[in-house]
Design an enzyme around this catalytic site. Structure first.
Site, PDB file in Angstrom:
ATOM      1  N   LYS A 104      -9.134 -50.321   4.318  1.00 17.15           N
ATOM      2  CA  LYS A 104      -9.576 -51.547   4.111  1.00 17.15           C
ATOM      3  C   LYS A 104      -9.608 -52.005   5.648  1.00 17.15           C
ATOM      4  O   LYS A 104     -10.635 -52.457   5.895  1.00 17.15           O
ATOM      5  CB  LYS A 104      -8.359 -52.230   3.412  1.00 17.15           C
ATOM      6  CG  LYS A 104      -8.423 -53.813   3.413  1.00 17.15           C
ATOM      7  CD  LYS A 104      -7.085 -54.238   2.826  1.00 17.15           C
ATOM      8  CE  LYS A 104      -6.098 -54.090   4.048  1.00 17.15           C
ATOM      9  NZ  LYS A 104      -4.812 -54.865   3.587  1.00 17.15           N
ATOM     10  N   THR A 105      -8.688 -51.650   6.536  1.00 18.56           N
ATOM     11  CA  THR A 105      -8.604 -52.062   7.630  1.00 18.56           C
ATOM     12  C   THR A 105      -9.871 -51.514   8.625  1.00 18.56           C
ATOM     13  O   THR A 105     -10.444 -52.306   9.381  1.00 18.56           O
ATOM     14  CB  THR A 105      -7.366 -51.820   8.613  1.00 18.56           C
ATOM     15  OG1 THR A 105      -6.147 -52.358   7.945  1.00 18.56           O
ATOM     16  CG2 THR A 105      -7.385 -52.399   9.986  1.00 18.56           C
ATOM     17  N   ASP A 159      -7.899 -61.205   4.818  1.00 18.84           N
ATOM     18  CA  ASP A 159      -7.229 -60.016   4.138  1.00 18.84           C
ATOM     19  C   ASP A 159      -6.066 -60.265   3.223  1.00 18.84           C
ATOM     20  O   ASP A 159      -5.766 -61.590   3.406  1.00 18.84           O
ATOM     21  CB  ASP A 159      -6.689 -59.353   5.594  1.00 18.84           C
ATOM     22  CG  ASP A 159      -6.366 -57.748   5.338  1.00 18.84           C
ATOM     23  OD1 ASP A 159      -6.831 -57.416   3.970  1.00 18.84           O
ATOM     24  OD2 ASP A 159      -5.550 -57.177   5.829  1.00 18.84           O
ATOM     25  N   GLU A 160      -5.757 -59.245   2.420  1.00 23.09           N
ATOM     26  CA  GLU A 160      -4.563 -59.533   1.616  1.00 23.09           C
ATOM     27  C   GLU A 160      -4.904 -60.747   0.628  1.00 23.09           C
ATOM     28  O   GLU A 160      -3.783 -61.612   0.400  1.00 23.09           O
ATOM     29  CB  GLU A 160      -3.117 -59.572   2.247  1.00 23.09           C
ATOM     30  CG  GLU A 160      -3.116 -58.480   3.088  1.00 23.09           C
ATOM     31  CD  GLU A 160      -2.914 -57.111   2.159  1.00 23.09           C
ATOM     32  OE1 GLU A 160      -2.695 -57.076   1.295  1.00 23.09           O
ATOM     33  OE2 GLU A 160      -2.567 -56.021   2.873  1.00 23.09           O
ATOM     34  N   GLN A 165      -1.927 -54.992  -6.185  1.00 23.36           N
ATOM     35  CA  GLN A 165      -0.901 -55.097  -5.177  1.00 23.36           C
ATOM     36  C   GLN A 165      -0.169 -56.625  -4.902  1.00 23.36           C
ATOM     37  O   GLN A 165       0.376 -57.028  -3.833  1.00 23.36           O
ATOM     38  CB  GLN A 165      -1.363 -54.697  -3.767  1.00 23.36           C
ATOM     39  CG  GLN A 165      -1.349 -53.209  -3.808  1.00 23.36           C
ATOM     40  CD  GLN A 165      -1.916 -52.464  -2.517  1.00 23.36           C
ATOM     41  OE1 GLN A 165      -0.951 -52.452  -1.432  1.00 23.36           O
ATOM     42  NE2 GLN A 165      -3.084 -51.957  -2.167  1.00 23.36           N
ATOM     43  N   ARG A 183       2.953 -45.936  -1.173  1.00 22.85           N
ATOM     44  CA  ARG A 183       3.282 -45.664   0.267  1.00 22.85           C
ATOM     45  C   ARG A 183       3.389 -44.107   0.782  1.00 22.85           C
ATOM     46  O   ARG A 183       3.492 -43.821   1.933  1.00 22.85           O
ATOM     47  CB  ARG A 183       4.772 -46.312   0.608  1.00 22.85           C
ATOM     48  CG  ARG A 183       4.906 -47.849   0.244  1.00 22.85           C
ATOM     49  CD  ARG A 183       3.526 -48.607   0.866  1.00 22.85           C
ATOM     50  NE  ARG A 183       2.701 -48.769  -0.235  1.00 22.85           N
ATOM     51  CZ  ARG A 183       1.397 -48.952   0.314  1.00 22.85           C
ATOM     52  NH1 ARG A 183       1.254 -49.548   1.592  1.00 22.85           N
ATOM     53  NH2 ARG A 183       0.668 -49.452  -0.675  1.00 22.85           N
TER      54      ARG A 183
END
Length: 731
Positions: free
Chosen positions: A32-33, A218-219, A249, A600
């Site tokens: 994503k980043t 973002d998010e 998420q 994670r």
């Protein structure tokens, strides 16, 4: 930039889709980043868009810094003029420039939770509301909810549905009034006041709409209504809005996040282009298979599935402990084993749990055995007493109207200004319509205050004014000078506190933080430093390179990754919590949290749970988490304390561990009771009694000659039985 060579097909599509609304559904570990930063770089470098016209919003300073650094590494200084920041930093930047239009001054201070709580208590005193009837922390949560939904005090009062709600709404009204008088804002107000500014001054909104022609968030699944509304206002002119997120998420509904913001994005913006990033570059396929199977049980979600780029990897390890201590010992023992056998380092391990209280057992074992660990998200450095005192001094010097900070330091260190004197000063200030600091300056007019106390008050006010003259010094120099002039260190030396050395170290660390700030912000002053520390979060300070095990809640772990992850306390009643079984929305959010925890892990994942655990002071029998039942059995490997595969029904109990070396073998054959060794009997085992029926052992009493077991029977209550002769059989 040869984008097709650098990105996969979906990432390339997201990077090159610039005009109009765009929804990027980015699964965990899907790059994503990388996608966002290449999109920004492409817009500036390839399309010639002025970086000044781009706004990128994320949720942590850490993420914002990483994004800035990546863009800079791709295209250089040409990117410097773009705004990449958190919601709160964005709003502070706008408000420092524009808040005069709302009657505040640009030197406003920002209240953290303890400051807010102190102000709520003051408001309750003003309204004569007893704190025994309603807790200030509860009031603050409800005020925060109002602001997250952009509900103003008058609306809250008119919409209150019962007496308690009206009380909270009235406190909210006074609270906002006092914030204004103190020239201060709380965190929620940063966004709230920015929206209010735009509503009252459309010309200011128009300026920022014209400036930010391209907006990225973002998010997005974590946005609350106020954040959603702010973004919508800014994007309304150009409609070039790109949001990135993963509905699977969304784990912050308890603090206002609204999953509908991402689920309904296509309804808000017509002709939205939707791109799914489903290729996962982080985790082994076994781990992803488990995550996919668990999250499929949620109904409210966008359809997508993580696809592994990495190979299959090991099965997920499942360990059943007899109690919390055995669980913690097992985890640390496994860490030692993996370091020795596979060359991992301490920093490669993340121990994740549902609630902060679960960290205690792991901390104790690490401390006893000198194992380096870091605990994330419990006690913020900036909330320690000595640091809060110094920050309150800085706030008072920068903004004398900040009454909460002034009240904190007026007699810290002790200078003889007691509660009675403070009450007289407050009364005088109220009567004359001035602030508390101005009342201190004019204290000679308050006849009921003795001349000696008047001198103390005037000297204190004079010292604040004197220190203000040095406000243009570098932050570290200013702090050193201020601490010296107020005599804080001298007072600390005279105190008899047992933790005096730690407090000295904390103050020095605070000065170090100022030095670090100066290195990154050459022109930054003490106000900038104060703003920076008020907006920092614990996760912003997380250092992936430090050589230590990480202990943190699953909520805090979002955005991080570890080669090896232990998800501990996987029991019904803890994860998911009891309330989840009565509320489908709660259960779905808890399942999303489980999904976040699983994803994670890069290489190895462990689930652990205990048969018995103390919760809220009571030890009780636990059952395996519902979520473990949603992981296909072919992905799981049941193991014992030594990490070896077992049939779960034949798992061996543990007697003693030494220093994490578990050896179930004993030199002599143990004495048998009911054809079972006493050492093989433990809490949590099921038995069947000839007369009492089915039950669970809750305690084994150590008696060499005639050991006893305490059993909770399904239909006959709790009984104590002699292990030697009771008519029982083990199930």
């Amino acid at each position: 930039m040869e984008l097709r060579e650098l990105l996969n097909e979906e990432q390339y599509s997201a990077v090159t889709s610039v005009d109009g609304p765009l929804l990027i559904l980015a699964g965990a570990g899907s790059g994503k980043t990388r996608t966002i930063t290449y999109r920004i770089a492409h817009m500036i470098k390839n399309l010639g868009i002025n970086s000044y016209q781009i706004l990128a919003i994320t949720f942590t300073n850490k993420a914002a810094k990483e994004m800035k650094d990546r863009v800079r590494s791709l295209i250089g200084e040409i990117s410097e003029n773009m705004w990449i920041s958190t919601f709160h930093s964005l709003c502070v930047r706008i408000l420092r420039r524009e808040i005069g239009n709302l009657g505040y001054t640009s030197s406003f201070t920002i209240y953290d939770f303890p400051d807010q709580k102190a102000l709520v208590k003051q408001c309750m005193d003003i309204l004569k509301i007893n704190q025994d009837n309603i807790d200030p922390s509860e009031v603050l949560r409800k005020i925060s909810n109002y602001k997250n939904q952009f509900i103003k005090p008058d609306e809250a009062i008119s919409n209150a549905f019962d007496y308690r709600e009206r009380l909270v709404a009235q406190i909210y009204e006074v609270y906002e009034k006092k914030l204004f008088e103190n020239n201060s804002l709380d965190f929620d107000n940063l966004i709230f006041k920015t929206i209010e500014l735009f509503e009252k001054h459309p010309e200011i909104l128009s300026f920022y709409q014209s400036k930010f022609k391209y907006i990225m968030v973002d998010e997005y699944q974590d946005t609350n209504y106020s954040q959603y509304y702010l973004v919508k206002m800014l994007a309304d002119m150009n409609k070039n809005i790109c949001v990135v997120g993963d509905d699977d998420q969304c784990i912050y509904q308890w603090r206002g996040a609204d999953i509908n913001n991402i689920l309904d994005f296509e309804k808000d913006y017509k002709n939205t282009k939707v791109i799914k990033l489903e290729k996962n570059y982080r985790s082994k396929s076994t781990i992803l298979d488990a995550a996919n199977k668990v999250i499929l049980n949620n109904v409210r979600r966008k359809k997508k599935i993580l696809k592994a780029i990495n190979n299959e990897g090991d099965k997920i390890k499942l360990f059943r402990a007899s109690n919390a201590e055995e669980e913690a010992l097992f985890v640390i023992n496994e860490i030692f084993r993996l370091i020795k056998s596979k060359g991992y380092e301490y920093r490669d391990f993340g121990i994740l749990y549902r609630t902060n209280s679960q960290s205690r057992m792991f901390e104790e074992i690490c401390v006893k055995n000198q194992i380096p660990y870091k605990l994330v998200g419990v006690m913020r450095f900036y909330e320690r007493k000595e640091i809060k005192d110094i920050i309150a001094y800085i706030k008072t010097i920068v903004n004398p109207s900040d009454e909460i900070s002034l009240r904190r330091i007026i007699n810290e260190p002790k200078r003889g200004i007691g509660d009675t004197t403070l009450y007289k000063l407050s009364e005088y200030a109220e009567r004359n319509g001035i602030g508390l600091f101005d009342a201190m300056v004019a204290c000679a007019e308050i006849a009921t205050i003795s001349l000696r106390t008047q001198d103390i008050i005037k000297n204190f006010a004079k010292s604040i004014e004197e220190i203000r003259k040095y406000i243009d010094l570098k932050p570290s120099e200013f702090i050193r000078l201020m601490i010296d002039k107020i005599g804080y260190i001298d007072a600390l030396k005279k105190s008899k506190d047992s933790d005096i050395d730690t407090r000295f170290e904390n103050i020095q660390e605070f000065i170090n933080a100022a030095v670090n700030f100066e290195q990154l912000n050459i022109d930054g002053n003490i106000e900038d430093f104060l703003e920076n520390i008020m907006l920092v979060s614990e996760i912003d300070k997380y250092d992936e390179k430090s050589s230590s095990i990480t202990l943190m809640t699953i909520h805090s772990s979002k955005g991080l990754e570890f080669p090896v992850v232990f998800m501990v306390g996987m029991e019904n009643g803890i994860f998911p919590s009891n309330k989840c079984f009565d509320d489908i929305d709660e259960m779905e959010e808890s399942r999303r949290l489980c999904y976040v925890g699983i994803t994670r892990a890069k290489d190895i994942l462990y689930f652990t749970y205990a048969n018995m655990r103390m919760v809220y002071g009571e030890t009780g029998f636990r059952t395996k988490s519902k979520f473990l039942g949603e992981v296909p059995s072919n992905l799981l490997l049941n193991i014992d304390f030594r990490g070896e595969e077992i049939n779960i029904c034949e798992s061996m109990p543990s007697k003693s561990f030494g220093k994490f070396n578990y050896n179930p073998l004993v030199s002599d054959s143990p004495k048998k009771y009911n054809n079972v060794s006493k050492d093989d009997v433990r809490a949590g085992m099921k038995i069947k009694h000839k007369n009492f029926g089915l039950g669970v052992i809750v305690r084994v009493e150590e008696d060499t000659e005639s050991p006893k077991i305490v059993v909770a029977f399904d239909n006959n209550g709790i009984k104590k039985l002699g292990l030697n002769n009771a008519p029982i059989e083990f199930i």
